[in-house]
Every structure is written in C-alpha cells, then in structure tokens.
Motif scaffolding. Structure first.
Motif, PDB file in Angstrom:
ATOM      1  N   CYS A   1       0.836  -1.204   0.000  1.00 49.52           N
ATOM      2  CA  CYS A   1       0.000   0.000   0.000  1.00 49.52           C
ATOM      3  C   CYS A   1       0.870   1.252   0.000  1.00 49.52           C
ATOM      4  O   CYS A   1       2.068   1.207   0.285  1.00 49.52           O
ATOM      5  CB  CYS A   1      -0.950  -0.019   1.199  1.00 49.52           C
ATOM      6  SG  CYS A   1      -0.166   0.361   2.785  1.00 49.52           S
TER       7      CYS A   1
ATOM      8  N   CYS B   1       2.681   2.034   3.407  1.00 48.79           N
ATOM      9  CA  CYS B   1       3.911   1.251   3.611  1.00 48.79           C
ATOM     10  C   CYS B   1       5.008   1.713   2.661  1.00 48.79           C
ATOM     11  O   CYS B   1       6.168   1.844   3.049  1.00 48.79           O
ATOM     12  CB  CYS B   1       3.645  -0.240   3.406  1.00 48.79           C
ATOM     13  SG  CYS B   1       2.821  -1.012   4.812  1.00 48.79           S
TER      14      CYS B   1
ATOM     15  N   ILE C   1       1.939   0.440  11.170  1.00 55.94           N
ATOM     16  CA  ILE C   1       1.005   0.760  10.080  1.00 55.94           C
ATOM     17  C   ILE C   1      -0.268  -0.079  10.192  1.00 55.94           C
ATOM     18  O   ILE C   1      -1.373   0.416   9.961  1.00 55.94           O
ATOM     19  CB  ILE C   1       1.699   0.622   8.704  1.00 55.94           C
ATOM     20  CG1 ILE C   1       2.801   1.680   8.603  1.00 55.94           C
ATOM     21  CG2 ILE C   1       0.707   0.775   7.562  1.00 55.94           C
ATOM     22  CD1 ILE C   1       3.655   1.620   7.377  1.00 55.94           C
TER      23      ILE C   1
ATOM     24  N   TRP D   1      -4.104   1.465  10.384  1.00 57.43           N
ATOM     25  CA  TRP D   1      -5.300   1.090   9.601  1.00 57.43           C
ATOM     26  C   TRP D   1      -6.443   0.654  10.506  1.00 57.43           C
ATOM     27  O   TRP D   1      -7.601   0.905  10.227  1.00 57.43           O
ATOM     28  CB  TRP D   1      -4.958  -0.030   8.606  1.00 57.43           C
ATOM     29  CG  TRP D   1      -4.173   0.449   7.431  1.00 57.43           C
ATOM     30  CD1 TRP D   1      -2.931   0.020   7.058  1.00 57.43           C
ATOM     31  CD2 TRP D   1      -4.562   1.435   6.464  1.00 57.43           C
ATOM     32  NE1 TRP D   1      -2.524   0.689   5.938  1.00 57.43           N
ATOM     33  CE2 TRP D   1      -3.505   1.562   5.547  1.00 57.43           C
ATOM     34  CE3 TRP D   1      -5.695   2.237   6.295  1.00 57.43           C
ATOM     35  CZ2 TRP D   1      -3.541   2.442   4.460  1.00 57.43           C
ATOM     36  CZ3 TRP D   1      -5.744   3.113   5.226  1.00 57.43           C
ATOM     37  CH2 TRP D   1      -4.676   3.209   4.326  1.00 57.43           C
TER      38      TRP D   1
HETATM   39 ZN   LIG Z   1       0.728  -1.545   3.789  1.00 55.25          ZN
END
Ligand SMILES: [Zn+2]
Length: 176
Positions: free
Chosen positions: A139, A142, A163, A167
């Motif tokens: 993503c 990241c 991370i 989320w």
């Molecule tokens: Zn990610």
C-alpha cells in the motif's frame, strides 16, 4: 479473483492491439472486444485496475521480461495477496476508500490525491533490481514509510506493525 476475472484483466491490460492481433477479434473499441470474450464482466468495474497495471507495465516491463510477462506476474501476485498489502495487510479497497474520503488529511488542493488508490510495486531487497522474485505489492502508506535502505524483513519486524495499527484505528473511525 475468479479465473475468468484474471483472464479479463490480463487481456484488458494487454490492450486493443493485442486483442485484435493475437485473439483475432474485430470491433471498434477495446470494450467491444472484451465484451465478446467476457460477456458477463463489465469493463467499468475494472477500469482503475486496468489503468494501474498498464502504467506499471509500461514502467517495469523490461525487468520482467516484457509486457505480457509483467501483466501475468502482476495479476497472479495480486490474487496471491488477495488484493492486500504484503506488509500491513490492508486491502486495496480499504486503502482507496481512505484516500478518497475526508479521513485522508492530505493536502491535495483542488485535486484528488494521485496516489493511494492502488497497491504499488515494491522491491523486497532495495539494492536489487525489480524482478518477479524481488517484488511484492504494497500500500501507499507502507511504500511511503519504507525507505530504500530498509530491507523487507526489518520493515516487517518494525514499522509494519505500526502501520497495521494505523489502519485499525482508521477503520474504527470510519465505522463510527
Ligand atoms: Zn501496507
């Protein structure tokens, strides 16, 4: 993805000339040609994905052995990862939703953010080249966090957990 969806994506990413020359189809637009092969799938549902594969293929086809090889690799890899980031596990859809809504504190002016909609190509070992063996899809968050000097294993053990938490918090906020 179903096998049919994977094939659809592959042909769509390869484009109009490929469908004409290799599949020997005739029609005015790529959408016409795809409709002949896949009457039940709607082009509009895949548009963003197709554009993303084509953009990446254009950039990386040579290191993957050509456009065809790149498209096959990408679609298989995406399917293997279930459309989720290889490091933090967020789904592409959730990531896109985040960047498309006001949850994203993104200074974009009048324009919509240009990144964040699709998983991006990542080199696990940043000092080695782009290749099927050395790449995964991750993503935007990241990718943004993983500088070129952090190797995959170190990133997974340190930053990726943070991370994941990020989320989780965003999803909890969105559900309120
Ligand atoms: Zn990610």
């Amino acid at each position: 993805m179903t096998p049919e969806e994977k094939e659809f994506l592959f042909y769509a990413a390869m484009g109009y000339d490929y469908l004409r020359n290799v599949k020997k189809l005739s029609g005015n637009t790529q959408e016409d040609l795809l409709k002949q092969l896949f009457p039940t799938l709607a082009y509009a549902d895949f548009q963003q994905k197709i554009a993303n594969i084509q953009r990446l293929a254009h950039k990386h086809k040579d290191s993957f052995g050509g456009k065809e090889a790149f498209c096959r690799w990408y679609i298989d890899q995406y399917d293997k990862q279930n459309g989720c980031c290889a490091y933090c596990g967020v789904s592409e859809a959730a990531c896109r939703h985040f960047f498309e809504t006001q949850n994203a504190r993104h200074d974009t002016g009048s324009k919509r953010p240009t990144r964040g909609h699709s998983l991006e190509l990542e080199r696990k070992l940043p000092n080695q080249c782009y290749s099927p063996e050395n790449c995964v899809l991750i993503c935007y968050v990241c990718n943004n966090a993983k500088s070129d000097f952090i190797a995959e294993e170190d990133f997974r053990e340190t930053v990726a957990d943070g991370i994941k938490k990020f989320w989780k918090i965003q999803q909890a906020k969105a559900a309120k």
